[in-house]
Design a protein around this motif. Structure first.
Motif, mmCIF file in Angstrom:
data_model
loop_
_atom_site.group_PDB
_atom_site.id
_atom_site.type_symbol
_atom_site.label_atom_id
_atom_site.label_comp_id
_atom_site.label_asym_id
_atom_site.label_seq_id
_atom_site.Cartn_x
_atom_site.Cartn_y
_atom_site.Cartn_z
ATOM 1 N N MET A 19 22.676 32.931 12.971
ATOM 2 C CA MET A 19 23.241 34.114 12.282
ATOM 3 C C MET A 19 23.827 33.804 11.326
ATOM 4 O O MET A 19 24.799 33.056 11.197
ATOM 5 N N VAL A 20 23.310 34.220 10.119
ATOM 6 C CA VAL A 20 24.079 34.047 8.771
ATOM 7 C C VAL A 20 25.147 35.092 8.503
ATOM 8 O O VAL A 20 24.792 36.348 8.312
ATOM 9 N N ASP A 21 26.523 34.812 8.398
ATOM 10 C CA ASP A 21 27.357 35.497 8.103
ATOM 11 C C ASP A 21 27.549 36.216 6.411
ATOM 12 O O ASP A 21 28.351 35.948 5.905
ATOM 13 N N ASP A 22 26.391 36.525 6.113
ATOM 14 C CA ASP A 22 26.367 36.872 4.667
ATOM 15 C C ASP A 22 25.097 37.669 4.458
ATOM 16 O O ASP A 22 23.947 37.525 4.389
ATOM 17 N N ALA A 23 25.336 38.957 4.074
ATOM 18 C CA ALA A 23 24.343 40.027 3.851
ATOM 19 C C ALA A 23 23.268 39.655 2.923
ATOM 20 O O ALA A 23 22.151 40.100 2.755
ATOM 21 N N GLU A 42 24.096 26.918 5.793
ATOM 22 C CA GLU A 42 25.619 27.200 5.532
ATOM 23 C C GLU A 42 25.870 28.515 6.113
ATOM 24 O O GLU A 42 25.083 29.304 6.311
ATOM 25 N N GLN A 43 27.355 28.794 6.324
ATOM 26 C CA GLN A 43 27.785 30.052 6.609
ATOM 27 C C GLN A 43 27.264 30.558 7.831
ATOM 28 O O GLN A 43 27.155 31.735 7.989
ATOM 29 N N VAL A 44 26.748 29.609 8.812
ATOM 30 C CA VAL A 44 26.384 30.368 10.343
ATOM 31 C C VAL A 44 27.477 30.833 10.895
ATOM 32 O O VAL A 44 28.322 30.243 10.905
ATOM 33 N N SER A 45 27.466 31.990 11.456
ATOM 34 C CA SER A 45 28.439 32.304 12.247
ATOM 35 C C SER A 45 28.273 32.322 13.645
ATOM 36 O O SER A 45 29.344 32.488 14.700
ATOM 37 N N ALA A 46 26.972 32.274 14.151
ATOM 38 C CA ALA A 46 26.948 32.305 15.751
ATOM 39 C C ALA A 46 25.402 31.748 15.746
ATOM 40 O O ALA A 46 24.558 31.771 14.886
ATOM 41 N N TRP A 47 24.966 31.227 16.913
ATOM 42 C CA TRP A 47 23.572 30.827 17.045
ATOM 43 C C TRP A 47 23.257 31.235 18.516
ATOM 44 O O TRP A 47 24.076 31.267 19.405
ATOM 45 N N LEU A 48 22.173 31.048 18.553
ATOM 46 C CA LEU A 48 21.550 31.457 20.121
ATOM 47 C C LEU A 48 20.592 30.501 20.391
ATOM 48 O O LEU A 48 19.724 30.433 19.357
ATOM 49 N N HIS A 49 20.050 30.125 21.531
ATOM 50 C CA HIS A 49 18.823 29.221 21.754
ATOM 51 C C HIS A 49 18.200 29.665 23.113
ATOM 52 O O HIS A 49 18.912 30.063 24.187
ATOM 53 N N ILE A 50 16.990 29.600 22.964
ATOM 54 C CA ILE A 50 16.283 30.223 24.323
ATOM 55 C C ILE A 50 15.622 28.826 24.619
ATOM 56 O O ILE A 50 14.770 28.600 23.720
ATOM 57 N N GLY A 51 15.838 28.371 25.628
ATOM 58 C CA GLY A 51 15.090 27.010 26.212
ATOM 59 C C GLY A 51 13.843 27.523 26.917
ATOM 60 O O GLY A 51 13.367 28.576 26.989
#
Lengths: 683, 157
Positions: A19-23, A42-51
């Motif tokens: 998730m990039v914190d930049d519109a 760069e500028q990632v604010s969150a990430w998510l992983h589905i295994g």
């Protein structure tokens, strides 16, 4: 310590969403383009992983300090990914595994991180739909995602099955579409605290509880006075205690009031460390002429930058320094590896800030430091820095073994920073019909939060004046919002009484802001303000305000008997947009009443001669069961508005509501917080 | 100095080797890794360190380990039976009677002791019985509700 690159490699197959914190960020990567890998942006604010086995893991730099961010962020993922809450793992505040985050403060988790988590989850869901559409050759619109499964026309697959052993990555911009609040199924509901069971069984390991193989226990010598400097040290007696090592070192980042000298002891168990600390014979250069807690308000005015404002008619109010007193004191365990890399477990609201502090103080690159933040025994704005972490790291480096540095309550009440004390001077004018025409508000040292009046007034001046603080000060739940609301709402009450208009009516007459009006009327209705009946020794007061996207009103009933103030009942109405979790929100709003009661009535740091006199819980009174009023909370749920944070603003209207009620009961206008540390005289 | 070599904790005899004048809190946490028992103040003001000694809620930060050798000590880790939570633990969960959770183990053991003495307390008795415990997050009303609910369902000794 593993690197972030290794970590992503280890994740294996499945779906990764950044998730990039930049519109303005460009969407890239391939929704359904299989096997497409890309470097982490760069500028990632969150990430998510589905295994591949379907496990969902979300990563955020936000931390859990009792405010239930772990639960609300998990709800965000569950809502958009259409999976049960129990199937989600939320990794928080690990500076290697989670994206950078400024810190968990300012009620920012809900307005900022919460939508980002939802967007990351929504993007992952759409990727799964793309994969299913391709695999089954069906129209996207015919595909449903629910209960952790993707289904269409009689076909069904778990999330993991759809990725077929490949790792798909996608970077999404902040504009990803979200489920409207009116259609929420998991968000907006009272999901219970995620790890509540670990709390009631004692299984959860806080920073204070962390134990590492070969770990030793460290203690640090602090001066007897703020600002006193070490002149000489005789550590021979301490060094003779078996197993003890005395550490002398210098901090690169000096500590306010305690200087750059580090004198520490390390021992195999905490009692031996205590004994060694007590055996140190130190001589200090004392400080003289330091201001005390009685004179500090004059001191603020004397030291105001740019000079104080003198103007006739200004009415002085004061607000004492208070201590957060998180029940878990500061704590850290530090461990160095053979390659000079440092891992620190610590309770902090700013794990990335502490990581920088460690790197800077120890003179090592930031990528040599990992900070891990176990869900912590509260913070209330008081755990922003890395005091314990740096101490543990330096001691561990000196002895070549992991070291635990747990602060005592006395250290916490002396050397942690405080909520600023402040002097606030206010003046206002009102016409006989109750129209506010002039407002002047000067805040010395408290700070700007909640400074601006929500009331309509043509002639207005509101200023913060920085001044010298004799004590170490910093953030506190609501910052200066409590001080500024106390003064504004108490003085509004004074003005209402001066023209003999009901305080509710007076406020509404001068208030256009609909959201403040709504909570004020909601609280007054619930309380029964209009039908209230005064009896001897009882009084009623109200107050309202807004800050950080939250709108709060409080109505209080007090009794004053032989000088003893008892808050009998508090009704609060709170509005913070669409409610994310009603029960946890209630818990926050009610808790703010309980905590706010201390600062309103009796909490204060007393100090003189550079020494904190309220340095123990037996000398620093915090609210207890017996202090509690009946608390009733009205939640105004605005599904049409974005969700704002709720940890802070509900503490702001309480003190003035109580003060106004005391005035109603006794005719005494109390202009100092705490208002009745030793009860009232003359009533 | 006298040494203590065995404690009866959560129904098991545990080997230790501790000076008799060390605090029970430290021995539980540092020697036996029973870290559910919390430090909060070290002077008996907050009751975060509460454990049961022969059924009585006791502040372990003020208790020398030498005084409890041979007595039955129950910590929060010993309250649940296998997967089944103690009714007071369950009531705390049901009432969401916690935020940060640091005070929770001591609160629960204090409440277990209170309900043993007073199986059907009034709210005023809950308040006076629990008043030695501090919750900085301010979940007091929820804790009162939890104790009330646990009492309704009947505790177990």
């Amino acid at each position: 310590m593993i690197s972030r690159r290794d970590f992503f490699a280890m994740l294996g197959g499945g779906i990764v969403v950044w998730m990039v914190d930049d519109a303005d960020a460009q969407e890239s990567g391939g929704g359904a383009r299989r096997g497409m890998n890309q470097a982490m942006p760069e500028q990632v604010s969150a990430w998510l992983h589905i295994g591949e086995e379907g496990t969902v893991t979300a990563y955020t730099g936000k931390v859990e300090v009792g405010q239930n961010a772990r639960t609300s962020l998990t709800q965000a993922v569950a809502e958009e990914l259409r999976v049960p809450v129990a199937s989600i793992r939320m990794i928080m505040g690990d500076t290697t595994l989670t994206p950078f985050d400024m810190g968990t403060f300012g009620s920012q988790t809900t307005p900022r991180m919460w939508p980002q988590m939802r967007k990351a989850a929504a993007a992952a869901r759409e990727m799964l739909v793309d994969l299913a559409a391709q695999k089954w050759m069906v129209d996207r619109a015919s595909i449903q995602v629910a209960d952790g499964k993707v289904t269409a026309a009689g076909k069904s697959a778990g999330f993991g099955e759809l990725t077929q052993g490949q790792k798909l990555t996608r970077t999404i911009p902040a504009s990803e579409a979200l489920t409207p609040a009116a259609q929420w199924k998991v968000a907006g509901t009272s999901v219970p605290k995620i790890n509540g069971r670990e709390m009631v069984t004692g299984a959860h390991k806080y920073a204070y509880d962390v134990k590492r193989p070969g770990m030793l226990y460290g203690k640090v010598l602090y001066p007897p006075q703020f600002g006193a400097r070490l002149v000489s040290l005789d550590s021979s007696a301490a060094e003779q205690i078996p197993g003890v090592k005395v550490v002398r070192d210098t901090f690169q980042i000096g500590r306010e009031g305690a200087g750059p000298d580090l004198v520490g002891v390390v021992a195999p168990d905490p009692q031996t460390a205590d004994r060694a600390l007590a055996a140190l014979k130190a001589q200090w250069k004392p400080v003289t002429g330091a201001t005390n807690s009685k004179d500090v308000y004059a001191h603020f005015k004397q030291t105001a930058r740019g000079g104080a404002v003198e103007s006739p008619g200004l009415v002085p109010y004061t607000v004492a320094y208070i201590a957060h007193t998180p029940l878990e004191p500061r704590a850290a365990v530090a461990e160095w590896d053979a390659g000079g890399k440092l891992t620190v477990w610590t309770g902090t609201q700013r794990p990335f800030g502490v990581k920088s502090e460690l790197a800077q103080d120890l003179g090592i690159p930031e990528d040599h430091v990992q900070v891990l933040m176990p869900d912590t025994g509260s913070g209330y704005g008081g755990k922003h820095n890395g005091d314990a972490a740096v101490e543990a790291a330096r001691l561990a480096k000196a002895v070549g073994k992991p070291v635990k540095r747990n602060w005592t309550r006395e250290e916490e009440l002396t050397w942690a920073y405080f909520r600023p004390g402040g002097l606030i001077e206010v003046a206002g004018k009102v016409t006989p019909d109750g129209t506010l025409t002039h407002w002047e508000f000067h805040n010395y040292n408290s700070g700007p939060s909640g400074l601006q009046t929500p009331y309509e007034v043509a002639d207005k001046k509101e200023q913060v004046h920085q001044a010298d603080s004799p004590l170490r000060q910093g953030s506190y739940r609501g910052l200066a919002g409590t001080a500024n609301h106390f003064v504004r709402e108490s003085y509004m009450d004074e003005l209402a009484h001066s023209v003999k208009i009901d305080p509710l009516e007076f406020r509404l007459k001068n208030l256009k802001n609909e959201r403040v009006r709504n909570v004020l009327m909601a609280a007054a209705d619930k309380f029964g303000w209009k039908g209230r009946k005064k009896t001897a020794g009882h009084g009623f007061g109200l107050a309202a305000g807004m800050e950080k996207g939250g709108y709060i009103a409080a109505v209080a009933e007090v009794s004053v008997t032989a000088g003893a103030v008892k808050v009998l009942r508090v009704v609060q109405a709170f509005e913070c947009g669409a409610v994310v979790n009603p029960e946890q929100l209630r818990n926050q709003v009610d808790g703010a009443v309980a905590m706010g009661l201390g600062g309103a009535l009796f909490e204060q740091i007393e100090f003189a001669d550079g020494k904190i006199q309220t340095n123990r819980l037996s000398r620093y009174r915090v609210p207890r069961f017996a202090d509690m009023p009946v608390i009733e909370t009205v939640l105004v749920d605005r599904k049409d508005l974005v969700s704002a944070g709720a940890g802070e603003t509900p503490i702001m209207a309480l003190a003035p509501a109580i003060g106004n009620a005391i005035f109603d009961a006794t005719g005494q206008r109390l202009r100092s917080m705490p208002m009745a540390p030793k009860g009232l005289t003359g009533v | 100095m006298a040494r203590i070599t065995q404690l009866d904790v959560n129904g098991a005899k545990r080997r230790i080797d501790a000076d008799a004048d060390r605090t029970l809190l430290s021995v539980l946490r540092d020697d036996l890794d029973l870290t559910g028992t919390k430090y909060g103040c070290g002077e008996g003001q907050c009751a975060a360190c509460t454990v049961l000694i022969d059924g009585q809620p006791t502040k372990s930060c003020l208790t020398k380990v030498g005084t409890v050798a041979g007595k039955r000590i129950v910590t929060i880790e010993g309250l649940a039976r296998e997967a089944e939570l103690h009714p007071v633990q369950q009531a705390f969960l049901d009432a969401e009677a916690m935020q940060c959770g640091w005070c929770t183990p001591g609160m629960i053991l204090g409440a277990v002791g209170l309900l043993q003495r007073t199986p059907h307390p009034t709210d005023a008795e809950i308040v006076s019985g629990m008043n030695g415990h501090i919750c900085r997050c301010g979940t007091y009303p929820r804790i009162v509700a939890a104790v009330r609910e646990a009492a309704k369902k009947g505790g177990r000794a």
